[in-house]
Design a protein around this motif. Structure first.
Motif, short mmCIF file in Angstrom:
data_model
loop_
_atom_site.label_atom_id
_atom_site.label_comp_id
_atom_site.label_asym_id
_atom_site.label_seq_id
_atom_site.Cartn_x
_atom_site.Cartn_y
_atom_site.Cartn_z
N PHE A 1 -2.79 -1.66 16.38
CA PHE A 1 -2.48 -3.08 16.34
C PHE A 1 -3.03 -3.77 17.58
O PHE A 1 -3.04 -3.19 18.67
N PRO A 2 -3.44 -5.03 17.44
CA PRO A 2 -3.88 -5.78 18.62
C PRO A 2 -2.73 -5.94 19.61
O PRO A 2 -1.56 -6.04 19.22
N ASP A 3 -3.07 -5.95 20.88
CA ASP A 3 -2.05 -6.06 21.93
C ASP A 3 -1.19 -7.30 21.76
O ASP A 3 0.03 -7.25 21.95
N VAL B 1 -5.82 -5.77 6.88
CA VAL B 1 -5.09 -4.61 6.35
C VAL B 1 -5.14 -4.66 4.83
O VAL B 1 -4.83 -5.70 4.23
N PRO B 2 -5.51 -3.56 4.19
CA PRO B 2 -5.54 -3.53 2.72
C PRO B 2 -4.17 -3.88 2.14
O PRO B 2 -3.13 -3.43 2.65
N VAL C 1 2.75 -3.45 3.60
CA VAL C 1 4.17 -3.25 3.92
C VAL C 1 4.34 -2.07 4.86
O VAL C 1 5.07 -2.15 5.85
N LYS C 2 3.65 -0.99 4.59
CA LYS C 2 3.73 0.20 5.46
C LYS C 2 3.25 -0.15 6.88
O LYS C 2 3.86 0.26 7.86
N ALA C 3 2.19 -0.93 6.97
CA ALA C 3 1.67 -1.32 8.29
C ALA C 3 2.67 -2.20 9.03
O ALA C 3 2.88 -2.04 10.24
N LYS D 1 6.83 -2.66 13.43
CA LYS D 1 8.21 -2.82 13.90
C LYS D 1 8.67 -1.61 14.70
O LYS D 1 9.32 -1.75 15.73
N GLN D 2 8.34 -0.42 14.22
CA GLN D 2 8.73 0.80 14.92
C GLN D 2 7.96 0.97 16.23
O GLN D 2 8.54 1.31 17.26
#
Length: 119
Positions: free
Chosen positions: A7-9, A91-92, A97-99, A104-105
């Motif tokens: 993910f971007p900073d 993001v595909p 949703v998974k991304a 979040k984690q």
């Protein structure tokens, strides 16, 4: 997407700020009277209450109401910034949703005890 999305900073920072804002909001609300407006409490047998007796609530002060509204506005702003971040367009759709859950984690702030150990 792989299981370790990069993910971007700025997106990671936004999500971390959102986590912190949620935690601050929950903590602030927990310390407020149970009713926004002044309201008489009740004894356990008078009404259903899983908490037992409920004391009178003095209501919230204007300052408390303003603080809660400011916090909610910040939560809306941060949520919108995270959801509308340009990264999501890369993001595909089938893995979006998974991304988002991974973000979040990955961006969850360390617990207070964790930061003390790291210092």
């Amino acid at each position: 997407m792989t299981s370790n999305e990069t993910f971007p900073d700025d997106l990671l920072q936004l999500q971390e700020r959102l986590h912190r804002a949620h935690a601050e909001h929950r903590a602030y609300l927990a310390d407020l009277p149970w009713s926004v407006e002044p309201m008489k409490g009740w004894k356990r047998g008078e009404r259903f209450s899983h908490r037992g007796d409920v004391p009178d609530s003095p209501g919230w002060t204007d300052e408390q109401k303003d603080t809660v509204e400011r916090m909610r506005a910040e939560l809306r702003e941060l949520s919108t910034a995270v959801v509308n971040h340009p990264h999501w367009a890369t993001v595909p759709r089938e893995t979006l949703v998974k991304a988002r859950m991974q973000l979040k984690q990955q961006a969850r702030p360390a617990e207070a005890g964790d930061t003390a150990e790291a210092a």
